[in-house]
Design an enzyme around this catalytic site. Structure first.
Site, PDB file in Angstrom:
ATOM      1  N   GLY A   1      -8.138  -7.511   3.188  1.00  0.00           N
ATOM      2  CA  GLY A   1      -9.241  -8.077   3.964  1.00  0.00           C
ATOM      3  C   GLY A   1      -9.445  -7.406   5.309  1.00  0.00           C
ATOM      4  N   GLY A   2      -8.995  -6.163   5.419  1.00  0.00           N
ATOM      5  CA  GLY A   2      -9.217  -5.424   6.663  1.00  0.00           C
ATOM      6  C   GLY A   2      -8.318  -5.870   7.807  1.00  0.00           C
TER       7      GLY A   2
ATOM      8  NE  ARG B   1      -7.717  -9.617  -4.709  1.00  0.00           N
ATOM      9  CZ  ARG B   1      -8.823  -9.120  -4.189  1.00  0.00           C
ATOM     10  NH1 ARG B   1      -9.984  -9.308  -4.801  1.00  0.00           N
ATOM     11  NH2 ARG B   1      -8.816  -8.412  -3.077  1.00  0.00           N
TER      12      ARG B   1
ATOM     13  CD  GLU C   1     -10.530  -1.928  -2.469  1.00  0.00           C
ATOM     14  OE1 GLU C   1     -11.249  -2.936  -2.473  1.00  0.00           O
ATOM     15  OE2 GLU C   1      -9.781  -1.627  -1.514  1.00  0.00           O
TER      16      GLU C   1
ATOM     17  CE  LYS D   1      -3.733  -2.079   2.755  1.00  0.00           C
ATOM     18  NZ  LYS D   1      -4.894  -2.373   1.928  1.00  0.00           N
TER      19      LYS D   1
ATOM     20  CG  HIS E   1     -11.927  -1.768   8.560  1.00  0.00           C
ATOM     21  ND1 HIS E   1     -12.430  -0.508   8.381  1.00  0.00           N
ATOM     22  CD2 HIS E   1     -11.275  -1.749   9.744  1.00  0.00           C
ATOM     23  CE1 HIS E   1     -12.092   0.240   9.407  1.00  0.00           C
ATOM     24  NE2 HIS E   1     -11.395  -0.482  10.258  1.00  0.00           N
TER      25      HIS E   1
ATOM     26  CE  LYS F   1      -6.243   1.960   4.896  1.00  0.00           C
ATOM     27  NZ  LYS F   1      -6.452   2.380   3.502  1.00  0.00           N
TER      28      LYS F   1
HETATM   29  P1  ADP Z   1      -7.767  -3.905   3.001  1.00  0.00           P
HETATM   30  O1  ADP Z   1      -6.787  -4.035   1.885  1.00  0.00           O
HETATM   31  O2  ADP Z   1      -7.302  -4.556   4.260  1.00  0.00           O
HETATM   32  O3  ADP Z   1      -9.157  -4.300   2.612  1.00  0.00           O
HETATM   33  P2  ADP Z   1      -8.301  -1.104   2.495  1.00  0.00           P
HETATM   34  O4  ADP Z   1      -7.206  -0.127   2.414  1.00  0.00           O
HETATM   35  O5  ADP Z   1      -8.900  -1.563   1.214  1.00  0.00           O
HETATM   36  O6  ADP Z   1      -7.799  -2.349   3.336  1.00  0.00           O
HETATM   37  O7  ADP Z   1      -9.439  -0.525   3.416  1.00  0.00           O
HETATM   38  C1  ADP Z   1     -10.534  -1.311   3.828  1.00  0.00           C
HETATM   39  C2  ADP Z   1     -11.665  -0.448   4.354  1.00  0.00           C
HETATM   40  O8  ADP Z   1     -11.248   0.339   5.469  1.00  0.00           O
HETATM   41  C3  ADP Z   1     -12.180   0.549   3.365  1.00  0.00           C
HETATM   42  O9  ADP Z   1     -13.146  -0.022   2.527  1.00  0.00           O
HETATM   43  C4  ADP Z   1     -12.773   1.619   4.261  1.00  0.00           C
HETATM   44  O10 ADP Z   1     -14.010   1.213   4.760  1.00  0.00           O
HETATM   45  C5  ADP Z   1     -11.848   1.630   5.440  1.00  0.00           C
HETATM   46  N1  ADP Z   1     -10.828   2.659   5.263  1.00  0.00           N
HETATM   47  C6  ADP Z   1      -9.648   2.511   4.643  1.00  0.00           C
HETATM   48  N2  ADP Z   1      -8.937   3.656   4.652  1.00  0.00           N
HETATM   49  C7  ADP Z   1      -9.686   4.549   5.312  1.00  0.00           C
HETATM   50  C8  ADP Z   1      -9.493   5.928   5.690  1.00  0.00           C
HETATM   51  N3  ADP Z   1      -8.387   6.578   5.411  1.00  0.00           N
HETATM   52  N4  ADP Z   1     -10.479   6.546   6.369  1.00  0.00           N
HETATM   53  C9  ADP Z   1     -11.615   5.892   6.691  1.00  0.00           C
HETATM   54  N5  ADP Z   1     -11.835   4.611   6.378  1.00  0.00           N
HETATM   55  C10 ADP Z   1     -10.902   3.934   5.709  1.00  0.00           C
END
Ligand code: ADP
Length: 652
Positions: free
Chosen positions: A164-165, A297, A275, A116, A235, A158
């Site tokens: 997957g959150g 993917r 995303e 990321k 998430h 993060k």
């Molecule tokens: P993963 O790869 O683990 O799924 P993501 O970066 O795609 O992580 O984020 C997953 C979810 O977390 C997003 O869909 C959103 O709901 C929340 N999220 C991510 N970044 C932010 C942020 N900066 N502020 C608020 N919510 C966030």
């Protein structure tokens, strides 16, 4: 086109890919682990190769065995599905060096987007807006904490390798930062073997809107509009839709332009998703969306795009991997109607969505489609199959399409309410409640909606007197007897001349109800819970749908499944002893942290230990007050049902 492909995956996505391959006249090879020997994807494929024991690390993640299987069966290409090896560039390299085609992007594209932090730096350069935050190399807590302060709370930690959150923590104030950081790191280490993190501004009223992109090997990239995936718990997405509610032409242009720019920046080929996180505190505004990550993917939620765009994305993937040009140009693509996808999981919403396991004793999806709407069920299981602790506990995806959002949403509610699953706890009742939520109906969904309304959305799962009566009736065997034509059944106690009361006991979530049941002269059943002087009268054509097996009955009502244990009065005494004295592991896992010790007096709700299972942490809290006699050790591997905490016997 290929004549044979191998699918390096399992479950619904493997089945989904097989269906398209078959339609295109392409033969398929499935791979499977021990746990999946008799699973649906194995049955559906033309050939199947066993690749190892149940844990994914010994089967679905073994790239070498998968490539070997492809060679052995003469498959020319490998489709990775999602998860497992789908975003592993080393696997792509290995596939290519083995002279096979990887149905997906190049290893270089995956690497560019794999972490990321690096992806964000790259996107910034390409002119794609990214979330304000710190995505540099430094990992010292003092640096991260001071960056968090600069960014301004709330912030989101993060895992840079995240997905997957997992490994994600929202932090609202500086005092909580150290604890959140170590939790995120532990989870990231366990899930990805990489505990490095980034810190981002937590976006206000966040909506998750993503764009589907597709590229070919000739430099063409198109987008297939957006999906809104803001309905999330922990998430993780639970209901997705396309198009996004409230989307304006201006916002869509800005988002899809950025998405195409992102894909072009890495010469992307195949299916991908960009995303974005959107600040919706002031509606959808073109200056308030930011790149979060790219998934290189096919996504779990790809069917909603297929429904509104009228394309088969797996077919596109195969065509592009086989060297064809994009099947459509941007101008050919348009949105028709509205689609939703709901993910049905084996999990317990009431226990903070803890994944569940079990054998699907009864499985029936609604086949009814409301006027003008259509429905698709994507599943990898059949009735009788088990949801094992080894893999993602998803049972099925219900996908509906309607002329507009309202009709699609009614079709979704209807499909959820008419689905019947027994043998494992599921989130169907929760999904149905979400589909009926006024904010959800209004399209006013941000990613915190579920957490904010958890109490209302998860409640309503307690059976009322009517449902308990139906369970008692089913447990007594009376309804079965009445519907039977076997004279022996009639001989065991039901007669129009001498109605006999029969006793039955059912238990729901620790709550036990004893009752008596008889069939009256008019043929209707009378159920009287013990201690009550009023009875519930049920006529034979008002029996709720049910699933029963020894020791169990599930009643399906109001879109929920109420699973009752039917109690054998003799087994009861033995079971009562010790039931309240110990707490057992709800699933197999590893004890990560222990927060209490032998001899401690603890109170109900107090966190006692953290169990890591399915790559997530689950806090196990005391179910009642008591003194600890024994507690599992940190690092212990436990099975489903292993005693984690034993309380001292209390004098009663
Ligand atoms: P993963 O790869 O683990 O799924 P993501 O970066 O795609 O992580 O984020 C997953 C979810 O977390 C997003 O869909 C959103 O709901 C929340 N999220 C991510 N970044 C932010 C942020 N900066 N502020 C608020 N919510 C966030």
């Amino acid at each position: 086109m290929f004549s044979k492909i191998l699918i390096a995956n399992r479950g619904e996505i493997a089945c989904r890919i097989i269906r398209t391959a078959r339609k295109m006249g392409v033969k398929t090879v499935a791979v499977y682990s021990d746990a999946d020997a008799r699973s649906l994807h194995v049955e559906m494929a033309d050939e199947a190769v066993h690749i190892g024991p149940s844990p994914a690390s010994e089967s679905y993640l073994r790239g070498d065995k998968i490539i070997e299987a492809a060679k052995q069966t003469g498959a020319q290409a490998i489709h990775p599905g999602y998860g497992f090896l789908s975003e592993n560039p080393d696997f792509v390299d290995a596939v290519t060096s083995a002279g096979l085609v990887f149905i997906g992007p190049s290893a270089a594209s995956i690497r560019a987007m794999g972490l990321k932090d690096a992806a964000k730096r790259l996107m910034e350069k390409a002119g794609v807006p990214v979330v304000p935050g710190y995505h540099g190399e430094a990992q010292e807590i003092v640096v991260l904490a001071s960056k968090a302060r600069e960014i301004g709370y709330p912030v989101l930690i993060k895992a840079r390798a995240g997905g997957g959150g997992k490994g994600m923590r929202r932090v609202d104030n500086p005092d909580d930062f150290p604890e959140a950081l170590s939790g995120a790191r532990r989870e990231a280490k366990a899930a990805f073997g990489d505990d490095r993190v980034l810190v981002e501004k937590y976006v206000d009223k966040p909506r998750h809107i993503e764009c589907q992109v597709f590229g070919d090997n000739f430099g063409n990239v198109v987008h297939l509009f957006e999906r809104d995936c803001s309905a999330q718990r922990r998430h993780q997405k639970v209901i997705e839709e396309a198009p996004a509610p409230g989307m304006t032409a201006e916002m869509r242009d800005a988002m899809t332009d950025a998405a195409v720019k992102a894909a072009k920046a890495i010469s992307y080929s195949g299916a991908g998703t960009i995303e974005f996180i959107v600040d919706a505190s002031d509606g959808l505004r073109p200056d308030r969306f930011w790149f979060m990550e790219m998934n290189t993917r096919l996504q779990v939620e790809h069917p909603v795009t297929e429904m509104v765009a009228g394309v088969d994305l797996v077919e596109w993937q195969l065509r592009i991997a086989a060297g064809e040009k994009l099947p459509a140009s941007q101008g050919d693509l348009e949105i028709t109607g509205h689609a939703f996808e709901a993910r049905i999981y084996a999990e317990d919403p009431a226990k903070d969505f803890l994944p569940a396991t079990g054998t699907l004793r009864h499985l029936r999806f609604s086949d009814a489609s409301l006027d003008g709407s259509s429905m698709r069920v994507e599943t990898g299981v059949r009735q009788g199959d088990a949801i094992s602790p080894y893999y993602d506990p998803m049972i099925a995806k219900l996908v509906v399409h309607g002329a507009d959002r309202q009709s699609a949403l009614s079709a979704l509610s209807d499909a959820l309410e008419n689905s019947e699953i027994a043998g494992s706890t599921t989130n169907i009742g929760f999904l149905a409640a979400l589909a009926h939520d006024p904010d959800f109906i209004a399209g006013d969904v941000d990613t915190d909606l579920i957490a904010r309304k958890q109490d209302t959305l998860v409640k309503g799962e307690v059976p009322g007197v009517e449902i308990i009566a139906q369970a008692l009736l089913a447990a007594s065997g009376a309804s079965h007897v009445a519907q039977s034509s076997d004279p022996w059944d009639l001989a065991i106690g039901y007669s129009h001349f001498h109605p006999i009361w029969r006793r039955a006991t059912v238990r729901f979530g620790g709550e036990e109800t004893v009752g008596t049941v008889r069939q009256r002269h008019d043929g209707r059943f009378e159920v009287r819970p013990a201690g009550s002087d009023s009875s519930v009268v049920i006529s034979a054509d008002h029996l709720y749908r049910k699933a029963a097996w020894p020791g169990h009955v599930t009643i399906f009502a109001n879109g929920s499944a109420f699973g009752f244990t039917t109690v054998d009065p003799f087994a009861k005494a033995a079971e009562a002893e010790g039931a309240q004295a110990s707490m057992r592991a709800p699933m197999p896992g590893m004890v990560k942290l222990v927060r209490a010790a032998k001899g401690d007096h603890v109170t109900k709700g107090q966190p006692l230990l953290v169990l890591e299972a399915m790559k997530m942490e689950h806090t196990i809290a005391a179910q009642h007050d008591g003194t600890i006699a024994e507690i599992a050790a940190e690092g212990a591997q436990v099975d489903d049902g292993t005693v984690l905490v034993r309380f001292e016997e209390t004098a009663t």
